[in-house]
Write a protein that holds these residues in place. Structure first.
Motif, PDB file in Angstrom:
ATOM      1  N   THR A 125       9.375  -1.619  -1.619  1.00 11.03           N
ATOM      2  CA  THR A 125       9.917  -2.959  -1.834  1.00 11.03           C
ATOM      3  C   THR A 125      10.406  -3.495  -0.498  1.00 11.03           C
ATOM      4  O   THR A 125      10.565  -2.740   0.476  1.00 11.03           O
ATOM      5  N   GLN A 126      10.669  -4.786  -0.460  1.00 13.49           N
ATOM      6  CA  GLN A 126      11.235  -5.368   0.753  1.00 13.49           C
ATOM      7  C   GLN A 126      12.593  -4.737   1.054  1.00 13.49           C
ATOM      8  O   GLN A 126      12.937  -4.497   2.210  1.00 13.49           O
ATOM      9  N   GLU A 127      13.343  -4.432   0.010  1.00 13.79           N
ATOM     10  CA  GLU A 127      14.656  -3.820   0.191  1.00 13.79           C
ATOM     11  C   GLU A 127      14.538  -2.425   0.796  1.00 13.79           C
ATOM     12  O   GLU A 127      15.331  -2.053   1.672  1.00 13.79           O
ATOM     13  N   GLU A 128      13.557  -1.648   0.333  1.00 15.39           N
ATOM     14  CA  GLU A 128      13.361  -0.308   0.887  1.00 15.39           C
ATOM     15  C   GLU A 128      12.944  -0.375   2.358  1.00 15.39           C
ATOM     16  O   GLU A 128      13.444   0.406   3.182  1.00 15.39           O
ATOM     17  N   LEU A 129      12.047  -1.308   2.680  1.00 25.04           N
ATOM     18  CA  LEU A 129      11.633  -1.466   4.063  1.00 25.04           C
ATOM     19  C   LEU A 129      12.809  -1.937   4.917  1.00 25.04           C
ATOM     20  O   LEU A 129      13.013  -1.451   6.031  1.00 25.04           O
ATOM     21  N   ALA A 130      13.602  -2.843   4.387  1.00 20.54           N
ATOM     22  CA  ALA A 130      14.778  -3.320   5.113  1.00 20.54           C
ATOM     23  C   ALA A 130      15.719  -2.158   5.430  1.00 20.54           C
ATOM     24  O   ALA A 130      16.227  -2.040   6.549  1.00 20.54           O
ATOM     25  N   HIS A 131      15.929  -1.297   4.464  1.00 17.24           N
ATOM     26  CA  HIS A 131      16.808  -0.140   4.672  1.00 17.24           C
ATOM     27  C   HIS A 131      16.255   0.766   5.774  1.00 17.24           C
ATOM     28  O   HIS A 131      17.003   1.237   6.634  1.00 17.24           O
ATOM     29  N   GLY A 189       0.814  -1.216   0.000  1.00 17.40           N
ATOM     30  CA  GLY A 189       0.000   0.000   0.000  1.00 17.40           C
ATOM     31  C   GLY A 189       0.846   1.265   0.000  1.00 17.40           C
ATOM     32  O   GLY A 189       0.441   2.298  -0.528  1.00 17.40           O
ATOM     33  N   GLN A 190       2.023   1.173   0.583  1.00 22.34           N
ATOM     34  CA  GLN A 190       2.946   2.311   0.598  1.00 22.34           C
ATOM     35  C   GLN A 190       3.940   2.271  -0.561  1.00 22.34           C
ATOM     36  O   GLN A 190       4.854   3.089  -0.642  1.00 22.34           O
ATOM     37  N   LYS A 191       3.741   1.288  -1.444  1.00 28.36           N
ATOM     38  CA  LYS A 191       4.570   1.114  -2.638  1.00 28.36           C
ATOM     39  C   LYS A 191       6.062   0.998  -2.307  1.00 28.36           C
ATOM     40  O   LYS A 191       6.918   1.591  -2.967  1.00 28.36           O
TER      41      LYS A 191
END
Length: 66
Positions: A15-21, A11-13
Motif C-alpha cells: 500500500t502507499q502507507e507501507e511504502l511510506a513507512h 506488483g509487490q502488493k
C-alpha cells in the motif's frame, strides 16, 4: 515515473502507507508522486528505489499502457 511507481508498488502488493513507512516519507507524498502532482527529487527517488529494491532506472523506463 508515476505510472511505473504505482505498477512496481502494486506488483509487490504494497500500500502507499507501507511504502511510506519503508521510505520515511508520508503516504500523502507517495500518493502525490503517483498521481504526478509532484515530482520526486533524486533523493526521494533513491529512497523509493531502495525501499522497493529496484534500480531507479525502472521508474523512468517507458512501459506499454495496455
Amino acid at each position: 515515473m508515476a505510472r511505473n511507481l504505482r505498477r512496481i508498488r502494486h506488483g509487490q502488493k504494497l500500500t502507499q502507507e507501507e511504502l511510506a513507512h519503508r521510505t520515511g516519507l508520508s503516504a500523502r507524498h507517495i500518493g502525490a508522486i503517483e498521481r504526478a502532482e509532484m515530482s520526486a527529487t533524486l533523493t526521494v527517488l533513491g529512497q523509493i528505489s531502495k525501499a522497493l529494491a529496484v534500480d531507479p532506472r525502472e521508474f523512468l523506463t517507458e512501459t506499454s499502457s495496455t
